[in-house]
Design a protein around this motif. Sequence first.
Motif, PDB file in Angstrom:
ATOM      1  N   LYS A 290      18.577  75.856  17.288  1.00  0.00           N
ATOM      2  CA  LYS A 290      17.243  75.340  17.567  1.00  0.00           C
ATOM      3  C   LYS A 290      16.626  76.146  18.700  1.00  0.00           C
ATOM      4  N   ALA A 291      15.320  76.217  18.709  1.00  0.00           N
ATOM      5  CA  ALA A 291      14.630  76.911  19.787  1.00  0.00           C
ATOM      6  C   ALA A 291      14.862  76.173  21.099  1.00  0.00           C
ATOM      7  N   ILE A 292      15.058  76.938  22.157  1.00  0.00           N
ATOM      8  CA  ILE A 292      15.233  76.348  23.475  1.00  0.00           C
ATOM      9  C   ILE A 292      13.884  75.843  23.965  1.00  0.00           C
ATOM     10  N   THR A 293      13.862  74.670  24.540  1.00  0.00           N
ATOM     11  CA  THR A 293      12.610  74.080  25.017  1.00  0.00           C
ATOM     12  C   THR A 293      12.516  74.167  26.538  1.00  0.00           C
ATOM     13  N   ILE A 294      11.308  74.006  27.044  1.00  0.00           N
ATOM     14  CA  ILE A 294      11.089  74.022  28.493  1.00  0.00           C
ATOM     15  C   ILE A 294      11.842  72.864  29.148  1.00  0.00           C
ATOM     16  N   ASP A 295      11.865  71.720  28.493  1.00  0.00           N
ATOM     17  CA  ASP A 295      12.594  70.564  29.032  1.00  0.00           C
ATOM     18  C   ASP A 295      14.072  70.873  29.201  1.00  0.00           C
ATOM     19  N   GLN A 296      14.660  71.538  28.203  1.00  0.00           N
ATOM     20  CA  GLN A 296      16.080  71.890  28.284  1.00  0.00           C
ATOM     21  C   GLN A 296      16.336  72.869  29.428  1.00  0.00           C
ATOM     22  N   ILE A 297      15.406  73.782  29.615  1.00  0.00           N
ATOM     23  CA  ILE A 297      15.535  74.759  30.701  1.00  0.00           C
ATOM     24  C   ILE A 297      15.474  74.054  32.054  1.00  0.00           C
ATOM     25  N   ILE A 298      14.527  73.137  32.216  1.00  0.00           N
ATOM     26  CA  ILE A 298      14.414  72.388  33.478  1.00  0.00           C
ATOM     27  C   ILE A 298      15.721  71.647  33.765  1.00  0.00           C
ATOM     28  N   THR A 299      16.250  70.985  32.740  1.00  0.00           N
ATOM     29  CA  THR A 299      17.493  70.223  32.916  1.00  0.00           C
ATOM     30  C   THR A 299      18.656  71.139  33.306  1.00  0.00           C
ATOM     31  N   ALA A 300      18.787  72.256  32.589  1.00  0.00           N
ATOM     32  CA  ALA A 300      19.898  73.174  32.848  1.00  0.00           C
ATOM     33  C   ALA A 300      19.811  73.762  34.256  1.00  0.00           C
ATOM     34  N   VAL A 301      18.623  74.184  34.657  1.00  0.00           N
ATOM     35  CA  VAL A 301      18.443  74.785  35.983  1.00  0.00           C
ATOM     36  C   VAL A 301      18.732  73.762  37.082  1.00  0.00           C
ATOM     37  N   CYS A 302      18.200  72.545  36.916  1.00  0.00           N
ATOM     38  CA  CYS A 302      18.407  71.506  37.932  1.00  0.00           C
ATOM     39  C   CYS A 302      19.875  71.084  38.004  1.00  0.00           C
ATOM     40  N   ASN A 303      20.540  71.029  36.854  1.00  0.00           N
ATOM     41  CA  ASN A 303      21.966  70.689  36.865  1.00  0.00           C
ATOM     42  C   ASN A 303      22.780  71.756  37.615  1.00  0.00           C
ATOM     43  N   HIS A 304      22.422  73.010  37.370  1.00  0.00           N
ATOM     44  CA  HIS A 304      23.160  74.100  38.012  1.00  0.00           C
ATOM     45  C   HIS A 304      22.998  74.054  39.532  1.00  0.00           C
ATOM     46  N   TYR A 305      21.785  73.774  39.963  1.00  0.00           N
ATOM     47  CA  TYR A 305      21.527  73.756  41.414  1.00  0.00           C
ATOM     48  C   TYR A 305      21.667  72.354  42.021  1.00  0.00           C
ATOM     49  N   MET A 306      22.169  71.421  41.185  1.00  0.00           N
ATOM     50  CA  MET A 306      22.408  70.034  41.636  1.00  0.00           C
ATOM     51  C   MET A 306      21.154  69.436  42.297  1.00  0.00           C
ATOM     52  N   MET A 307      20.071  69.471  41.532  1.00  0.00           N
ATOM     53  CA  MET A 307      18.788  68.965  42.010  1.00  0.00           C
ATOM     54  C   MET A 307      18.180  68.047  40.958  1.00  0.00           C
ATOM     55  N   GLU A 308      17.510  66.987  41.381  1.00  0.00           N
ATOM     56  CA  GLU A 308      16.836  66.093  40.443  1.00  0.00           C
ATOM     57  C   GLU A 308      15.653  66.826  39.786  1.00  0.00           C
TER      58      GLU A 308
END
Length: 465
Positions: A368-386
Amino acid sequence: MIETDHVGLWNQCLCVIKDNVPDTTYNTWFAPIVPLKYKDNTLTLQVPSQFFYEFIEEKFVDLLRATLHRVIGEGTKLMYTVVVDKGSGGSGTTTLPSNNHSTAVTSKSSTTAVDQPRVLQELDPQLRPEYTFENFIEGYSNKLPRSVATAVAEHPAKTAFNPLFIYGASGVGKTHLANAIGIKIKEKYAEKRVLYVSAHLFQVQYTDSVRNNNTNDFINFYQSIDVLIIDDIQEFAGVTKTQNTFFHIFNHLHQNGKQLILTSDRSPVLLQGMEERLLTRFKWGMVAELEKPSLELRKDILRNKASKDGLQFPDDVIDFIAENVNESVRDLEGVVNSIMAYSAVYNKDVDLELAQRIVRKVVRSENKAITIDQIITAVCNHYMMEPTAIHTKSRKREIVQVRQVAMYLAKKHTDSSSSKIGQQIGGKDHATVLHACKIVKDQCEVDKAFRADIGSIETMLKRRI
């Protein structure tokens, strides 16, 4: 000749007309006409409604002109007396000119009532009671349409949102929102005649009315509606006769202060096979897009659905479903139903493993195409940020960096424009997005650890279910 037998003259005209139109057309549009008088070279005809008058003038004015000249003579003028409904005060008539002669009288005048008041039967609004505002979960992606819909429900036909044109992809909640408006209006204004109907059913009803020679009854019924909700209006595309009829119904309702609510799977500018005059009217009021639900909204919908069904899904299950089922609300609800059924039949707890098994069956197997929402979640999870942090106006260095990384990855892995990326990530403009992309790209070239962070996030994004 000052005055002569108007009935005889009209009957001669009918003989000519009958030879030039199909029987169904003759029975629908000419048989109901009543000749009233012929005086001062003017033939006056009574027609049953304003719509009837408009349709006759639009479609058959040339035939009428040629017939009058042939039967009565050159220079013959035509006037109509239109039966008009005056509500509880009874019915009356309005005299209108034909447009086929520039010398026709252009004044309007009321005359003596000729019909009994029309008694309207009770109407089943055909609304779905489960589709209410209360269970239409609000989020950023649907906030505007929901707010506008609420305003229409509170004050139908009294706002600038008439018509209200709601569009969006399949499954995002258009039918739910349109029904919610109708239900709220019936709660507040029980006397109003509210009707929900699909465009397909409207077309079937119209076709049946033509076949059964009762098109006027069909039109009069729809002109009696106070709040008309047409779902999937795009199905009118290419159906010219249905469009013509709806055009006149639309005009009548709008001019008489009635509310119209239309839904479509695309915006008016993308509707192919639709008459331009209809498209223009669709844009008279408010055109509101229902976007695909955002990640946070999907989570809220899942929690609400599970709670209503007496269940509580673990957070990791909610997160997994929300991140991987992102096309429509309908898909989300279907997954919850499947998980509940599987859990009950096999007496199995709802856990991540079960959710993964069910979602694999629902979501298409291809990447499936990657969405902006998925990117936000992945980036925030990596940097441990809400995730909410990057939507704030904070200019703290760590927040700005996370926001820039999200913008960079969204630009790299999605087809979204810079403007849309900025809107969804912190409400920034396209220039900010381009600047962020340059900053991240430059840092990747000189900072090995930062480059590794970006790689880890991309690996997380590319993990498919």
